[in-house]
Design an enzyme around this catalytic site. Structure first.
Site: not given
Ligand code: NAI
Length: 327
Positions: A159, A187
Site C-alpha cells: 500500500d 491492510h
Molecule cells: P495463491 O492462492 O496463489 O497461493 C497461496 C498458497 O498458499 C497456495 O499455494 C496454498 O496451497 C498455500 N497455503 C494455503 N494454506 C497453507 C498452509 N496452511 N500452509 C502453507 N501453505 C498454505 O495466493 P497468492 O496470490 O500467492 O496470495 C497469498 C496471500 O497473500 C493471499 O492471502 C492474498 O490475499 C495475500 N496478499 C496480501 C497482500 C498484502 O499487501 N498484504 C498483497 C497481495 C496478496
C-alpha cells in the site's frame, strides 16, 4: 564465510511465492553478501508444485542460495528460522462470511504461531502477507508468547509503495523525491494512506495537491488498487506484493534512511489512540533490526477520522477472533 540465514516461506507454491522466492535467492531480501537457506511450507496437495519451483531455484544457480527444503509440517518448516514470511492463507470463497474467513485462517495461523514459538531462532522476524494480514499476524503472535511481540508484523508496504507511485505520477517527480508518506490502520479498503506529513523536494505534498484529489482519487485508488489489478490481469497482484515483502524485510534488517520513514503493521503500544496489542499500520522507522512507530506526530481532524475508522475495523476483527477462541 557467513552461515546461511534460514528463510521460511509459507504458501511457497502460490503466485506470490513464485515471484518472491527468486528474489530471495538472488540476494535481494537481506543483501548481496548474505547466503540464504530456503524452507518452503505448503499444504500436502501443493508439495509437488513446490518441488517444481525448487527445481527452478536450483536451475538459477544462485551463488547465495545454500539450499531449499520443502515441508508440509509447520513444526519442521519453522525449525531454526530467522525470517518467516507467512504468505499462504485461506482466501475468501463465494458466500463466505467475515467470521468464517477469520476462523479458517485461525486454523492456519494458530499452528504456525505455535511452531514459531517452539522452534524458530531467537532472532526470528515474522512478516504476515496472507490476508486478512493484520489479524492473521495477531493470531500467530498470540500463540507465540515466548517470542517478543515486536517480531510480528503484517504487510502494508505494498500500500505504501502504491501511494508513492500515485504521488510521483501526480507531482511529476521520481519516487525517490518523496518522503514521509504513511499508511495507517488495516491492510483493507479502510486503510488510510496519509500525506499529512509528506514532503517532496523539501516541500509539503499537502500544499501541492488539493484535498478533493486526495479524498476522491488518491485514497480510493491506493485502497482499491488490488481490485483494479484483479480486474485487469485476471489474477491478483503477486509480483508487486512479493516486491513489497522484499522491501519490508530489507528495511527491517538494514534500516530506514535519515529523514524518512516507511509503513508497516506492527504491534501497537497505544500510540495515536490505537489500542495496545492491535497489529496496525503506522509510519515506522527501522534501526538496529527493529521497527519503531514514529512518535509525536500531530494528527489533523481528517486524518483522525480516517485512522479511527480503520482501527475500528481492526478492533472488530480482534473481537471476532477472540470470541472464536483463536487468540
Ligand atoms: P495463491 O492462492 O496463489 O497461493 C497461496 C498458497 O498458499 C497456495 O499455494 C496454498 O496451497 C498455500 N497455503 C494455503 N494454506 C497453507 C498452509 N496452511 N500452509 C502453507 N501453505 C498454505 O495466493 P497468492 O496470490 O500467492 O496470495 C497469498 C496471500 O497473500 C493471499 O492471502 C492474498 O490475499 C495475500 N496478499 C496480501 C497482500 C498484502 O499487501 N498484504 C498483497 C497481495 C496478496
Amino acid at each position: 564465510s557467513q552461515a546461511p540465514v534460514n528463510v521460511t516461506v509459507t504458501g511457497a507454491a502460490g503466485q506470490i511465492g513464485y515471484a518472491l522466492l527468486f528474489r530471495i535467492a538472488s540476494g535481494q531480501l537481506l543483501g548481496q553478501d548474505v547466503p540464504v537457506k530456503l524452507r518452503l511450507l505448503e499444504i500436502p496437495q501443493a508439495v509437488k508444485a513446490a518441488e517444481g519451483t525448487a527445481m527452478e531455484l536450483e536451475d538459477g544457480a544462485f551463488p547465495l542460495l545454500a539450499g531449499t527444503d520443502i515441508f508440509d509440517d509447520p513444526k519442521q518448516a519453522f525449525e531454526g528460522t530467522n525470517i518467516a514470511l507467512l504468505v499462504g492463507a485461506r482466501p475468501r470463497s463465494k458466500g463466505m462470511e467475515r467470521g468464517d474467513l477469520l476462523e479458517a485462517n485461525g486454523g492456519i495461523f494458530k499452528p504456525q504461531g505455535e511452531a514459531i514459538n517452539a522452534g524458530a531462532a531467537d532472532d526470528v522476524k515474522v512478516l504476515v502477507v496472507g490476508n486478512p494480514a493484520n489479524t492473521n499476524a495477531l493470531i500467530a503472535r498470540s500463540h507465540a508468547p515466548d517470542v517478543p511481540a515486536d517480531r510480528f508484523t503484517a504487510m502494508t508496504r505494498l500500500d505504501h509503495n502504491r501511494a508513492l507511485a500515485q504521488l510521483a505520477k501526480k507531482l511529476g517527480v521520481p519516487v525517490t523525491e518523496l518522503k514521509k508518506v504513511a499508511i495507517w490502520g488495516n491492510h483493507s479498503a479502510t486503510q488510510y494512506p496519509s500525506v499529512q506529513h509528506a514532503e517532496f523536494g523539501g516541500k509539503k505534498i499537502a500544499d501541492a495537491v488539493d484535498q478533493a484529489w486526495l479524498e476522491n482519487d488518491f485514497i480510493p485508488t491506493v485502497a482499491k488498487r488490488g481490485a483494479a489489478i484483479i480486474e485487469a490481469r485476471g489474477l491478483s497482484s503477486a509480483a508487486s506484493a512479493a516486491s513489497a515483502a522484499i522491501d519490508h524485510v530489507y528495511t527491517w534488517v538494514n534500516g530506514t534512511p535519515a529523514g524518512d520513514w516507511t509503513s508497516a503493521a506492527v504491534v501497537s503500544d497505544g500510540s495515536y489512540g490505537v489500542p495496545e496489542g492491535l497489529i496496525s499500520s503506522f509510519p515506522v522507522t527501522a534501526k538496529d533490526g527493529k521497527y519503531e512507530i514514529v512518535q509525536g506526530l500531530e494528527i489533523d481532524d481528517f486524518s483522525r477520522a480516517r485512522i479511527d475508522a480503520s482501527v475500528a475495523e481492526l478492533v472488530e476483527e480482534r473481537d471476532t477472533v477472540q470470541k472464536l477462541g483463536l487468540i
